[in-house]
Design a protein around this motif. Structure first.
Motif, PDB file in Angstrom:
ATOM      1  N   ARG A 160       0.841  -1.212   0.000  1.00 46.77           N
ATOM      2  CA  ARG A 160       0.000   0.000   0.000  1.00 46.77           C
ATOM      3  C   ARG A 160       0.872   1.257   0.000  1.00 46.77           C
ATOM      4  O   ARG A 160       0.612   2.220  -0.743  1.00 46.77           O
ATOM      5  N   ILE A 161       1.934   1.261   0.808  1.00 46.64           N
ATOM      6  CA  ILE A 161       2.835   2.421   0.875  1.00 46.64           C
ATOM      7  C   ILE A 161       3.527   2.634  -0.473  1.00 46.64           C
ATOM      8  O   ILE A 161       3.610   3.759  -0.973  1.00 46.64           O
ATOM      9  N   LEU A 162       4.020   1.560  -1.066  1.00 45.79           N
ATOM     10  CA  LEU A 162       4.700   1.675  -2.355  1.00 45.79           C
ATOM     11  C   LEU A 162       3.755   2.174  -3.436  1.00 45.79           C
ATOM     12  O   LEU A 162       4.135   2.984  -4.290  1.00 45.79           O
ATOM     13  N   GLN A 163       2.546   1.683  -3.425  1.00 43.79           N
ATOM     14  CA  GLN A 163       1.552   2.115  -4.407  1.00 43.79           C
ATOM     15  C   GLN A 163       1.273   3.607  -4.272  1.00 43.79           C
ATOM     16  O   GLN A 163       1.160   4.330  -5.266  1.00 43.79           O
ATOM     17  N   GLU A 192      -7.020  -8.946   4.927  1.00 46.49           N
ATOM     18  CA  GLU A 192      -6.039  -7.967   5.396  1.00 46.49           C
ATOM     19  C   GLU A 192      -5.944  -6.801   4.413  1.00 46.49           C
ATOM     20  O   GLU A 192      -5.873  -5.630   4.809  1.00 46.49           O
ATOM     21  N   ALA A 193      -5.934  -7.120   3.126  1.00 40.43           N
ATOM     22  CA  ALA A 193      -5.896  -6.068   2.110  1.00 40.43           C
ATOM     23  C   ALA A 193      -7.133  -5.173   2.226  1.00 40.43           C
ATOM     24  O   ALA A 193      -7.035  -3.932   2.160  1.00 40.43           O
ATOM     25  N   LYS A 194      -8.284  -5.786   2.407  1.00 38.19           N
ATOM     26  CA  LYS A 194      -9.515  -5.006   2.547  1.00 38.19           C
ATOM     27  C   LYS A 194      -9.452  -4.104   3.776  1.00 38.19           C
ATOM     28  O   LYS A 194      -9.832  -2.922   3.718  1.00 38.19           O
ATOM     29  N   SER A 195      -8.961  -4.646   4.888  1.00 40.68           N
ATOM     30  CA  SER A 195      -8.923  -3.863   6.123  1.00 40.68           C
ATOM     31  C   SER A 195      -7.984  -2.666   6.003  1.00 40.68           C
ATOM     32  O   SER A 195      -8.194  -1.637   6.653  1.00 40.68           O
ATOM     33  N   GLN A 196      -6.935  -2.799   5.182  1.00 41.16           N
ATOM     34  CA  GLN A 196      -5.990  -1.698   4.990  1.00 41.16           C
ATOM     35  C   GLN A 196      -6.382  -0.781   3.824  1.00 41.16           C
ATOM     36  O   GLN A 196      -5.673   0.199   3.550  1.00 41.16           O
ATOM     37  N   GLY A 197      -7.478  -1.097   3.154  1.00 36.92           N
ATOM     38  CA  GLY A 197      -7.898  -0.281   2.026  1.00 36.92           C
ATOM     39  C   GLY A 197      -6.967  -0.378   0.838  1.00 36.92           C
ATOM     40  O   GLY A 197      -6.822   0.582   0.071  1.00 36.92           O
ATOM     41  N   PHE A 198      -6.344  -1.548   0.671  1.00 39.98           N
ATOM     42  CA  PHE A 198      -5.364  -1.738  -0.396  1.00 39.98           C
ATOM     43  C   PHE A 198      -5.975  -2.535  -1.540  1.00 39.98           C
ATOM     44  O   PHE A 198      -6.451  -3.654  -1.340  1.00 39.98           O
ATOM     45  N   SER A 231     -17.219 -11.552  -2.964  1.00 46.26           N
ATOM     46  CA  SER A 231     -17.755 -11.556  -1.603  1.00 46.26           C
ATOM     47  C   SER A 231     -16.864 -10.774  -0.640  1.00 46.26           C
ATOM     48  O   SER A 231     -17.357 -10.157   0.312  1.00 46.26           O
ATOM     49  N   THR A 232     -15.563 -10.770  -0.889  1.00 51.27           N
ATOM     50  CA  THR A 232     -14.638 -10.062   0.008  1.00 51.27           C
ATOM     51  C   THR A 232     -14.732  -8.556  -0.167  1.00 51.27           C
ATOM     52  O   THR A 232     -14.813  -7.804   0.822  1.00 51.27           O
ATOM     53  N   PHE A 233     -14.729  -8.096  -1.414  1.00 51.87           N
ATOM     54  CA  PHE A 233     -14.632  -6.657  -1.674  1.00 51.87           C
ATOM     55  C   PHE A 233     -15.963  -6.021  -2.091  1.00 51.87           C
ATOM     56  O   PHE A 233     -16.025  -4.804  -2.273  1.00 51.87           O
ATOM     57  N   GLY A 234     -17.001  -6.841  -2.262  1.00 55.60           N
ATOM     58  CA  GLY A 234     -18.288  -6.299  -2.663  1.00 55.60           C
ATOM     59  C   GLY A 234     -18.345  -5.902  -4.123  1.00 55.60           C
ATOM     60  O   GLY A 234     -19.162  -5.066  -4.518  1.00 55.60           O
TER      61      GLY A 234
END
Length: 389
Positions: A160-163, A192-198, A231-234
């Motif tokens: 996420r930081i690199l992006q 985990e990606a979803k929770s970090q907004g990545f 289902s994970t990201f809607g």
């Protein structure tokens, strides 16, 4: 500001980088894996001439084998002082191509495990981006790292930081595939990606080494993975496919599954018809015929163990990028000079890293200390295949 805060514009002009213009994202999405320092690396220029391929996924960046939070190639060659991989990249770029770098993989210690937090993990990866002037990076998150919750939190946080700090950076996340799409740890990584907004350009699965049988089982897994992404990201189906990728294994897998050229064509047709974001494979080092073609029923890191012409599988990546591979007859590969065999491998002998043996008419080099582990039993094992003897 830490190295993790360095922008992509600075990275493109850093020492060691070439200022290479980025290719279209479709090329990074199609880039097959290449180990530039191990498994008898093929000449990327020859592959480019024969197939029209323009992008390569170089593998793998790891933490140092002796510990620490600094990037190395394969755990042994520090990125900071590298010239060998830089030379490979320069060769590719001189012909109008480019590279992505893959971090992680199956073996070794990952930086997400070795670094204290996401910021320091990102700082280590930023050194790689800056060194090589990268426009693309791949996070290959699989066993055993993806069973480590803290390590995955560091890796996703670093991605996420690199992006954020490298505008336009193409980011793929690759993880293990199962017949159901991906397993529990893969699903936890997505959460985990979803929770970090990545959200990377794609989440890719590797549908091999898991009880697969040809292309039909792989496309079924991709369909199931699409449902997991939805289902994970809607997301709706089309959005999920636009963030989905395939990473296959050409020829014979580690567990003995066989994926032929026709299997690759079937999965390619599925990927393009569903407008998937990525189609790649492991690996160009294996995209050539063994001798004998089936390699005696063994998996190799330097050939595919199926009947093929050189670079058959690379051409499917070229097609995914939207380019028609050359149809002319390639220049025949010169017959290699015979290599003498090293002393025969002995199951009772303890071998240290760098030791060389012969087994099944191939020479092998120990990557680390080993005893009673058969050379060639696994692509990820302690022995590096150095070719026929």
């Amino acid at each position: 500001m830490t190295a993790a805060g360095t922008t992509g514009l600075v990275a493109a002009n850093a020492s060691g980088a070439t200022g290479q213009d980025a290719l279209g994202n479709r090329w990074y999405a199609a880039a097959p894996y290449l180990m530039p320092l191990d498994n008898d690396p093929p000449d990327p220029a020859a592959i480019m001439d024969a197939t029209g391929l323009k992008a390569f996924q170089l593998a793998f960046v790891l933490a140092p084998n002796g510990g620490g939070c600094s990037p190395t190639w394969g755990g042994t060659a520090p990125v900071s002082s590298d010239t060998a991989v830089q030379s490979t990249i320069s060769t590719i770029r001189a012909k109008g191509g480019d590279v992505s770098v893959s971090i992680g993989g199956y073996g070794g210690t990952k930086l997400g495990q070795a670094c204290a937090d996401a910021a320091s993990t990102a700082a280590a990866y930023q050194q790689v981006i800056t060194k090589y002037g990268l426009h693309a990076i791949d996070f290959d998150l699989e066993e055993p790292e993806y069973e480590n919750t803290a390590a995955i939190k560091n890796e996703i946080g670093a991605a996420r930081i690199l992006q954020q700090n490298n505008p336009g950076l193409y980011v793929s996340v690759t993880t293990a595939g199962t017949v159901d799409g991906t397993g529990w740890f893969g699903k936890q990584m997505l959460l985990e990606a979803k929770s970090q907004g990545f959200i990377p350009n794609n989440f890719s699965i590797m549908p091999f080494d898991g009880g697969f049988s040809g292309a039909a089982s792989q496309t079924a897994a991709l369909t199931n993975f699409n449902s997991i992404l939805r289902s994970t990201f809607g997301w709706d189906e089309a959005t999920a496919y636009a963030h989905e990728g395939f990473s296959g294994m050409n020829g014979r897998s580690d567990t003995g599954e066989i994926f032929s050229q026709s299997d690759f064509q079937t999965v390619l047709d599925y990927a393009t018809s569903h407008h998937m974001d990525r189609f790649t494979f492991w690996a160009l080092n294996r995209d050539r015929q063994c001798s004998p073609p089936d390699n005696g029923g063994r998996t190799s890191g330097t050939c595919s163990s199926v009947a093929q012409s050189d670079w058959d599988f690379a051409k499917y990546s070229v097609k995914f990028a939207g380019v028609t591979p050359p149809t002319g007859t390639p220049t025949p590969t010169p017959t290699p000079t015979p290599v003498s065999c090293e002393p025969a491998w002995n199951s009772s002998t303890a071998y240290t890293g760098g030791s060389e043996v012969s087994y099944a008419q191939h020479n092998w080099k120990a990557k680390w200390w080993t005893q009673n582990e058969v050379p060639g039993a696994s692509t990820w094992g302690p022995w590096q295949d150095e070719g026929a003897c």
